[in-house]
Design an enzyme around this catalytic site. Structure first.
Site, short mmCIF file in Angstrom:
data_model
loop_
_atom_site.label_atom_id
_atom_site.label_comp_id
_atom_site.label_asym_id
_atom_site.label_seq_id
_atom_site.Cartn_x
_atom_site.Cartn_y
_atom_site.Cartn_z
N GLY A 111 0.84 -1.19 0.00
CA GLY A 111 0.00 0.00 0.00
C GLY A 111 0.87 1.24 0.00
O GLY A 111 2.02 1.19 0.46
N GLN B 105 3.10 9.91 1.30
CA GLN B 105 4.36 9.16 1.45
C GLN B 105 5.33 9.45 0.31
O GLN B 105 6.51 9.09 0.41
CB GLN B 105 4.07 7.65 1.49
CG GLN B 105 3.42 7.20 2.77
CD GLN B 105 3.32 5.69 2.80
OE1 GLN B 105 2.38 5.13 2.24
NE2 GLN B 105 4.28 5.02 3.40
N CYS C 273 5.69 -0.29 7.53
CA CYS C 273 5.37 0.89 6.72
C CYS C 273 6.60 1.29 5.92
O CYS C 273 7.70 1.34 6.47
CB CYS C 273 4.95 2.03 7.66
SG CYS C 273 4.55 3.55 6.80
N LEU C 274 6.40 1.60 4.64
CA LEU C 274 7.54 1.98 3.80
C LEU C 274 8.21 3.26 4.29
O LEU C 274 9.38 3.48 4.03
CB LEU C 274 7.08 2.16 2.34
CG LEU C 274 6.55 0.90 1.64
CD1 LEU C 274 6.05 1.23 0.24
CD2 LEU C 274 7.61 -0.20 1.59
N HIS D 41 -4.72 1.53 7.36
CA HIS D 41 -3.35 2.05 7.49
C HIS D 41 -3.13 3.21 6.50
O HIS D 41 -2.61 4.26 6.88
CB HIS D 41 -2.36 0.91 7.24
CG HIS D 41 -0.91 1.29 7.29
ND1 HIS D 41 -0.04 0.78 8.22
CD2 HIS D 41 -0.16 2.11 6.50
CE1 HIS D 41 1.18 1.29 8.02
NE2 HIS D 41 1.13 2.09 6.97
N GLU D 42 -3.59 3.02 5.26
CA GLU D 42 -3.37 4.05 4.23
C GLU D 42 -4.27 5.28 4.47
O GLU D 42 -3.83 6.41 4.26
CB GLU D 42 -3.59 3.48 2.83
CG GLU D 42 -2.68 2.32 2.44
CD GLU D 42 -1.20 2.55 2.68
OE1 GLU D 42 -0.75 3.71 2.60
OE2 GLU D 42 -0.50 1.57 3.00
N HIS E 245 -2.65 7.44 6.87
CA HIS E 245 -1.64 8.30 6.24
C HIS E 245 -2.28 9.55 5.65
O HIS E 245 -1.78 10.66 5.83
CB HIS E 245 -0.94 7.56 5.09
CG HIS E 245 0.23 6.71 5.52
ND1 HIS E 245 1.27 7.19 6.26
CD2 HIS E 245 0.52 5.41 5.27
CE1 HIS E 245 2.16 6.22 6.46
NE2 HIS E 245 1.72 5.12 5.88
ZN ZN Z 1 2.53 3.29 5.95
#
Ligand code: ZN
Length: 189
Positions: free
Chosen positions: A45, A50, A94-95, A136-137, A140
């Site tokens: 995701g 991000q 998480c990236l 989660h997204e 963000h």
């Molecule tokens: Zn994340």
């Protein structure tokens, strides 16, 4: 084009994204860049902030089927419209927070609305991993990081790890944008 992924300590990750009113060619190009960036980083995701952009866009592909052609779900202006009281625990990553994993409790089933790249409105029910990635997204897109949702004790124990991430001492295989907007080149393990 592969974009650098912003470190969780970069201020853009704390900004709330804004709904899109028009899907332009520029929007489509940006979404394609997001997709390329997510697959390059082996993510499931990715939210627009991000990669340093404040449009309300997120992409998801939790299929993990290496040989099937990748089909990311693109969600524009996503909004949660309902969730069950049933909760589940899952270890998230998480990236934007490289190599950091913690268990997060979230609703196990959700309903949401979003529009796709063609401007078509969708209503979707999701559970299990898909529900989790969506939540989660969407966090963000609202400037929330998953470590905001772990217990204060766990967060205190993770302090030195998170400090290393802030100082770019944890380098993933993809390029990152540091807390103060410097590109940190990824390193293959
Ligand atoms: Zn994340």
């Amino acid at each position: 084009m592969i974009l650098p992924i912003y470190n969780c300590f970069n201020p853009v990750l704390r900004k709330k994204t804004e709904d899109i009113t028009e899907i332009t060619q520029d929007t489509i190009t940006f979404i394609n860049n997001m997709i390329e960036t997510m697959y390059n980083a082996d993510g499931i995701g990715l939210a627009a902030n991000q990669v340093g952009d404040l449009r309300s866009i997120m992409i998801i592909d939790n299929t993990k089927e290496e040989d099937s052609k990748a089909k990311p779900i693109v969600m524009i202006n996503p909004k949660i419209t309902g969730n069950t009281e049933l909760l589940s625990d899952y270890k998230e990553g998480c990236l934007s927070i490289p190599k950091f994993y913690e268990v997060v409790t979230r609703p196990s089933e959700i309903e949401l609305e979003y529009i796709d790249v063609n401007g078509k409105k969708h209503k979707l029910g999701a559970d299990e991993l898909l529900a989790r990635v969506i939540l989660h997204e969407i966090d963000h897109l609202n400037g929330i990081l998953f470590f905001d949702r772990i217990t204060p004790l766990k967060k205190a124990l993770a302090k030195s790890k998170l400090r290393k991430i802030e100082l770019n001492k944890v380098i993933p295989h993809y390029d990152m944008m540091s807390a103060n907007n410097k590109i940190i080149k990824g390193v293959e393990e």
